[in-house]
Design a protein around this motif. Sequence first.
Motif, PDB file in Angstrom:
ATOM      1  N   THR A   1       0.844  -1.191   0.000  1.00 27.91           N
ATOM      2  CA  THR A   1       0.000   0.000   0.000  1.00 27.91           C
ATOM      3  C   THR A   1       0.877   1.238   0.000  1.00 27.91           C
ATOM      4  OG1 THR A   1      -1.684  -1.180   1.259  1.00 27.91           O
ATOM      5  CG2 THR A   1      -1.854   1.220   1.198  1.00 27.91           C
ATOM      6  N   ARG A   2       0.589   2.123  -0.940  1.00 29.11           N
ATOM      7  CA  ARG A   2       1.274   3.418  -0.983  1.00 29.11           C
ATOM      8  C   ARG A   2       0.517   4.327  -0.029  1.00 29.11           C
ATOM      9  NH1 ARG A   2       2.997   6.916  -6.282  1.00 29.11           N
ATOM     10  NH2 ARG A   2       3.910   8.618  -5.090  1.00 29.11           N
ATOM     11  N   THR A   3       1.180   4.757   1.051  1.00 31.51           N
ATOM     12  CA  THR A   3       0.493   5.552   2.069  1.00 31.51           C
ATOM     13  C   THR A   3       0.794   7.039   1.908  1.00 31.51           C
ATOM     14  OG1 THR A   3       2.273   5.292   3.673  1.00 31.51           O
ATOM     15  CG2 THR A   3       0.524   3.636   3.707  1.00 31.51           C
ATOM     16  N   TYR A   4      -0.112   7.838   2.414  1.00 32.28           N
ATOM     17  CA  TYR A   4      -0.013   9.292   2.300  1.00 32.28           C
ATOM     18  C   TYR A   4      -0.248   9.942   3.656  1.00 32.28           C
ATOM     19  CZ  TYR A   4      -0.491   8.366  -2.675  1.00 32.28           C
ATOM     20  OH  TYR A   4      -0.295   7.891  -3.949  1.00 32.28           O
ATOM     21  N   VAL A   5       0.294  11.133   3.796  1.00 29.44           N
ATOM     22  CA  VAL A   5      -0.005  11.966   4.951  1.00 29.44           C
ATOM     23  C   VAL A   5      -0.997  13.012   4.451  1.00 29.44           C
ATOM     24  CG1 VAL A   5       0.915  13.620   6.613  1.00 29.44           C
ATOM     25  CG2 VAL A   5       2.253  11.598   5.992  1.00 29.44           C
ATOM     26  N   ASN A   6      -2.139  13.101   5.117  1.00 29.62           N
ATOM     27  CA  ASN A   6      -3.192  14.062   4.764  1.00 29.62           C
ATOM     28  C   ASN A   6      -3.233  15.131   5.846  1.00 29.62           C
ATOM     29  OD1 ASN A   6      -4.551  12.642   2.388  1.00 29.62           O
ATOM     30  ND2 ASN A   6      -4.540  11.035   3.931  1.00 29.62           N
TER      31      ASN A   6
END
Length: 169
Positions: free
Chosen positions: A65-70
């Motif tokens: 999973t490519r994770t992001y900071v929102n």
Amino acid sequence: MYALIENNAVTQVGELSILFPNTSNPTHAFAIEQGALEVVEGEQKDQRFYWVTFDSYQVSNGVVTRTYVNTPKALEDVTETPEGQTEPVTTKGLKSQWIAQVKASANSQLASTDWYVWRKFERMVDIPAEVVAERAQIIADCTAKEAAITAATTMDEFLAVVAPITTLE
């Protein structure tokens, strides 16, 4: 997009032709045989309201999973004096931006009947009651939306207010 995995860690990410340059037309099945896994996109919140930045690749139970900071954007205006400058600079927050959009939308809706107001002003010709009512409703809706946007103190409250008007851009 695929990722090559070694010791439960991502070593390389890219399209199949990049990951397997010496193989003509690599397929999904070939990639899986070679230990590559398809990359699944993680949550990316609406970029009108959040700064979304890539964080990392997480490998769990055979899924990459490519994770992001929102990070929520500022609701309020921020005034700062940049280093080396003497004049403060104000960056408009989401509240100011959306209030401006709501007002612009109301003004656009009112524009088609503005001539009635000018006619009343210049020649004292009454404005039809249905036009008065329509204009009053547009102004009341705008005022209510502006008040609700102003009252929001958290991103969740703000999003609840602007969700019905997210077609404004």
